[in-house]
Design an enzyme around this catalytic site. Structure first.
Site, PDB file in Angstrom:
ATOM      1  N   ASP A 187       0.854  -1.188   0.000  1.00 19.17           N
ATOM      2  CA  ASP A 187       0.000   0.000   0.000  1.00 19.17           C
ATOM      3  C   ASP A 187       0.886   1.232   0.000  1.00 19.17           C
ATOM      4  O   ASP A 187       2.092   1.134   0.217  1.00 19.17           O
ATOM      5  CB  ASP A 187      -0.941   0.005   1.220  1.00 19.17           C
ATOM      6  CG  ASP A 187      -0.221  -0.474   2.463  1.00 19.17           C
ATOM      7  OD1 ASP A 187       0.957  -0.130   2.618  1.00 19.17           O
ATOM      8  OD2 ASP A 187      -0.838  -1.187   3.272  1.00 19.17           O
ATOM      9  N   ASP A 233       1.453   4.881   1.658  1.00 24.02           N
ATOM     10  CA  ASP A 233       1.079   5.805   2.732  1.00 24.02           C
ATOM     11  C   ASP A 233       1.653   7.187   2.448  1.00 24.02           C
ATOM     12  O   ASP A 233       2.705   7.313   1.817  1.00 24.02           O
ATOM     13  CB  ASP A 233       1.622   5.305   4.077  1.00 24.02           C
ATOM     14  CG  ASP A 233       0.993   3.981   4.471  1.00 24.02           C
ATOM     15  OD1 ASP A 233      -0.134   3.705   4.021  1.00 24.02           O
ATOM     16  OD2 ASP A 233       1.630   3.210   5.211  1.00 24.02           O
ATOM     17  N   ASP A 284       9.843   3.500  13.286  1.00 26.01           N
ATOM     18  CA  ASP A 284      10.576   2.421  13.944  1.00 26.01           C
ATOM     19  C   ASP A 284      11.996   2.187  13.430  1.00 26.01           C
ATOM     20  O   ASP A 284      12.964   2.298  14.167  1.00 26.01           O
ATOM     21  CB  ASP A 284       9.751   1.120  13.933  1.00 26.01           C
ATOM     22  CG  ASP A 284       9.147   0.780  12.586  1.00 26.01           C
ATOM     23  OD1 ASP A 284       9.444   1.474  11.595  1.00 26.01           O
ATOM     24  OD2 ASP A 284       8.379  -0.197  12.500  1.00 26.01           O
TER      25      ASP A 284
END
Ligand code: ATP
Ligand code: MG
Length: 442
Positions: free
Chosen positions: A71, A73, A147
């Site tokens: 996907d 983002d 992260d």
């Protein structure tokens, strides 16, 4: 979308404060053809209205690795309500983390999030866990709360350049997974990142930088502090990715499986060598099936993991195996908040395996079992078992040819028995159509 189309849509670039970032022209690596035209349109629209906006996260990482992103983002300095004002078809979601889902004309969803800053954690108790994450910030601050360095890259589709505040591009090229910032703090403030690290290294074939690995190991004990739903969700993302075998092995080496899937950990510790081998052969077979980008439900995944535990084809031990499975599922529901529908689906898929093996009669004849609503899912579990053990090749072939296998001589009607409290539909463990609620009883 071609360069020409893109530049036609483009408006002058907003002034970006990217002085501290390395920018890397990646025209030769990422081609416009690989970009999602709708995602680029969203970026351009935000920019047209004066906001900063980039593609971010997994899609940039995957594009640079020549993989197809799952996907796309988008990150922007526009606030959620400002984003909503620009797109007709969108909705605000999330409590812990407000963001906007923008829907394309085809109904595809694009996640547009506002740059966040480090929310700050309560240090007094030494508890670093992030409990809220809604402090807005700059592009750079946004990267710093992500992260791993490889997930912290922005892609500017107008300039075809990567904006890299964290040296993520060179880590990508080296195949190295490294947290952004101090690994110990980053793991302890959100131990779900342990699972994410395992997923990325197994999926991408990367190495984990030693201090990051040490921090993962040290933060394992904090896993129970995370919300169970996030843990279960990440765990199933991991199992669903076609990398379940190496991932489970890594979780065992980290000492995390004991906390994430306690009964599975116990089973693997107590299992015979042969049971362990069969278990991992099932997991491998599932991985191979999923590796082609295919998808299956969480119930199928759990059923494949539970096949050895519940071995539905062992006629002499069916009662005992069924009890073991029930205990497993009960524990998973209670201790890790496994959704009831997944536990129920898994149990049903295991319960019907004996129809596929021709070991059990079906109401109206075995041919009618093809109408069972989860027939395809049950077949997938059956096929995984066949690949793992070599059993039932003939039966599998016959089902696939559109026929059904001959009933085994031992196949009898299930005994009619009053369902026990444990198996009653009220506790969510209803049997599927045509299946008497008597476990694996023949
Ligand atoms: P995938 O391709 O599997 O979806 P992804 O990197 O896109 O991988 P997502 O869960 O979709 O993973 O998250 C999108 C981005 O959000 C990540 O790339 C990362 O930058 C950031 N992110 C997600 N979860 C966390 C987390 N727990 N802590 C910090 N940053 C996170
Ligand atoms: Mg993603």
């Amino acid at each position: 979308m071609t360069d020409v189309e893109l530049s036609a849509m483009a408006t002058p670039l907003v002034e970006l404060d990217i002085a501290q970032a390395q920018t890397e022209n990646v025209k030769s690596v990422i081609e416009y053809g690989q970009l999602d035209a709708d995602a680029v349109r969203i970026v351009l629209r935000l920019r047209q209205y004066g906001y900063e906006a980039y593609l971010v996260g997994g899609c940039v990482r995957d594009l640079l690795l020549q993989r197809t992103p799952k996907d796309f983002d988008i990150a922007t300095n526009a606030r959620p309500r400002q984003i909503r004002a620009l797109f007709r078809n969108c909705r605000l979601i999330g409590r812990r983390f407000r963001l906007v889902h923008v829907f394309s004309r085809q109904g595809r969803i694009f996640e547009v999030s506002t740059f966040r800053a480090d929310p700050g954690t309560s240090q007094e108790s030494g508890d670093l866990l992030i409990r809220r994450d809604n402090v807005f910030g700059s592009a750079q601050e946004d990267v710093c709360r992500r992260d791993f360095t490889i997930n912290g890259l922005f892609f500017d589709p107008q300039a075809a350049c990567i904006i890299d505040f964290v040296d993520g591009y060179s880590d990508l090229k080296k195949g190295l997974l490294r947290t952004i910032g101090d690994p110990e703090i980053r793991m302890r403030e959100d131990p779900v990142r342990i699972l994410r690290a395992v997923r990325f290294v197994c999926k991408l074939g990367f190495e984990i930088e030693p201090p990051t690995y040490a921090a993962m190991k040290a933060a394992v004990g904090d896993l129970p502090k995370c919300s169970s739903s996030r843990l279960v969700e990440e765990m199933f993302r991991l199992l669903r990715g076609g990398i379940a075998k190496p991932a489970l092995q890594m979780l065992m080496a980290l000492g995390a499986l004991e906390l994430l899937f306690p009964p599975l950990w116990r089973f693997l510790n107590e299992a015979t060598e042969e049971e362990r081998e069969t278990f991992f052969a099932c997991v491998s077979a599932l991985d191979t099936w999923l590796a082609d980008g295919k998808n299956c439900s969480d119930a199928v995944i759990l059923a494949c993991l539970m096949m050895v535990v519940a071995n539905p084809f062992q006629l002499e031990q069916q009662e005992e195996n069924m009890q073991k499975l029930q205990g497993f599922l009960r524990e998973l529901k209670r201790d890790i908040c496994l959704p009831k529908r997944v536990a129920e689906g898994c149990r049903n898929l295991l319960l019907v395996q004996r129809f596929l093996a021709g070991q059990r009669k079906y109401k109206g004849g075995l041919h009618r079992f093809r109408e069972y609503v989860f027939f395809e899912e049950a077949m997938l579990v059956f096929e995984v078992w066949n690949v793992a053990t070599g059993q039932f090749s003939e039966e599998l072939r016959v089902w696939k040819e559109g026929r059904e296998p001959a009933l085994k001589a031992s196949a009898k009607r299930p005994k009619r028995r009053k369902p026990s409290a444990e198996l009653s539909p009220e506790n969510g463990l209803a049997a599927p159509d045509g299946v008497q609620d008597s476990g694996f009883m023949a």
